[in-house]
Structure formats: structure tokens, C-alpha cells
Design a protein around this motif. Sequence first.
Motif: not given
Length: 382
Positions: A28-31, A176-180, A185-186, A210-213
Motif C-alpha cells: 500500500s502507499p501508506v507510510d 525482485d517482486a511487487v504486490v499492489r 487498499a491496505g 476476494g479483496k480488501g480486509q
Amino acid sequence: MNSEREDGRRGRALRSPSGAYAAEVVTSPVDGRRGWVWRVLSGWAAGPQPRTFAVLVVLSGLYALGAIRASSWFALSGFILLLLVGAFVLRWRYLVGLVVLVAVLAAVSASARPSAATPGPLLVVALACGAVLVFGRERDRLGLQGAPGALMLVDLRDRLAVGGRLPALPVGWQVDAVVRSAHHAGFSGDFLVARRAGTDIEIVLVDVSGKGQAAGVRALQLQGALSGLLGALPFEGFLPAANTYLLEQDWDEGFATAVHLAVDLSTGAFRVGVAGHPPPAVLHAGSGRIEVLDAVGGVALGVVGGMQPAVTTGVLASGDAVVLYTDGLVEAPGRDVDQGIDRLLGVVEAVVAARPGSAHEVLAGVRAGEDDDRAVVVLRRR
């Protein structure tokens, strides 16, 4: 991964002192920095709930007094601020008490100054009371009570990021890897686990339904189980064991797709097991050809018992690369999956074949929509 310069949310490949590469996973983009409001409210909510509730009751009473005596300064809609604070810091039964108190005080304040009251503000307060009750009830059902519940979600998100770190590789290899997550969302239903033992490395990329929390919580639980299974079982037994574990959980949305890659770093020999997952792609540097490892079979995990993965073998020569990805990169409304895969292969050819491109460049080149979680892993023999 080496401990220096670790940051689970920056998403850039780092070179270790040995010249190997590791990766950081973006969730997530949240620092990690918390604002002063977060710290104050979290510390406040950590105290006894009766004390917190009493403070909000006093504040509500004082605000009601201000609304009665100086209606031009204290609008009825100001009660919403108290409701929002209560929704963040109070547990369910105290939250219900605060909502009832605010509703009564708002009605009393309006009736005490009928010339200054209009139906609009009262309706807004009533809607806010209902929304806070719905929100609080849902959090209570999930066991997320007050600020500690929010902190628990942050901890779950961070654990997913930590569990997805890739090991450092010897000279001559890079990964290397990336997950978005969907809509930044968090939580993400896509995750990976990896293990290196001597000259062998295993990487598993999983896409939970599914997705989200809800998907994030299931992903965390499944990630922990797969981390324990990885390395404890032979390659042939890993995905069947993961399938058995999922069937035993009996989740409402209990299936997941997975791809399991095992590589001998001394020879380049690899094996890939697929369980309902989009087929990996192998770039052959010598010929410039991109091979899709679309083996027959491999039902998704958690669907039927006795599942056997579709297995493909091969050898990575110098310059070759393996690309793992989830369906968020190739699926889109109104577009066939095969078209999505063709588009991805074109990006791999442009980014990975022409230069030592990273997983981030592949993800950016595909330009997939944000309606679904997305993940990419690129393993290259230099």
C-alpha cells in the motif's frame, strides 16, 4: 533479505554487499509514520473504556449547553465530531451509549432554541448516529474494538509485507517482486512466500479469492501456513498439502490460485507447479523467444480433494528469466484473458528482454486497472 535499508513498502530492488539482489514488496502507499492525532487517540483509547466514555459524555454535555446558549457558534452538526471520535476509540456498548446520548442532546438543544433550529441539521445528526452504529457493529462483529482494533489491522498489513520478503541470491542471479492492492487498499489478497536453502530457492505466488480486509486476513493466515510448509515438504507435495489445508478451513470464499517455482541456482534447472493460476512466462535470452508454461491440469486450491498441480520443468540459461504474475495483470472487463496474457508478454519482451527490467517496470508497462490486486515476480539468471 539483508537487514540494512529495509522498508517493506517502498518497492525497489536493493543490492546486497555480495552483489545479490533482493526485493521489497509493495502492499500500500501508506507510510509508517503516524500523525499526532493518531498517537493521541490511540493512547487515549488504550486507557479504561469507562474513563474514555465519561470524557466524551462531559464533552457532549458541554457542547449541548453551548448549542442552547450560543446557537450561532455551536451548530447541531458539531455533534458529529463527537460521534466520529467515539466510533474510533469506544467499544460497542459504550459507543451505543454515546450515540443515544448525542441523539437526545441534539433533540433537546433543538427544542430549547426552536427559532434557531431547522430540520436539516437534526436529520444530518440522525443519519450520522445510524452510520456510526452500523460501522461500530461491523467492527464489533469482526472483533476490531476501538483503536486497538485499528492497530491490529495495521499489524496484519505489515506482517503480510514482512512475510513476502525475498531472500538474497548469489552473484549471477537477481530477483525482485511487487504486490499492489486494489485501489491502494491496505490489504491485498495477493502475496508471496519464498525460501532459499543452499543452492535451491523456492518462490510461491498466491492469489486468494476476494479483496480488501477479508481477503487480507485470509491471505495472512494462508501465508503463515505456506511459510511453514515451504521447505518442509518435497516439491511434489507442497501444493497438495496447501490444498488440504484450505479445504480444512471451510472458508466462505475458500479457494486460491497459486504458482510454485523451484530453481537450482547452481544449474539453472527449474520446476513450476500451477494450481489454477495464470501460466508463468519464461524468457529465453538466446533466441529472444518467450515461452508460456501453460501445462494441462492444476485445479485451484481449496476446490476439490486430491488435487495434483500441473508441473513443468526446464533450465534457465544465462540471461533467461521467469516471470510470475497474478490475474490482476491480465484480466479486465471486456477483455479476454488470452489478450491480457499477450499484452503482458509484449511488455516482458520490451522490459525484461531488452534490458534487465524489474517487476515494477513490468507492472507499470501492463497498465492494469486498479479494480483487482496485482503481483509480479521476476527471477533472472544473469
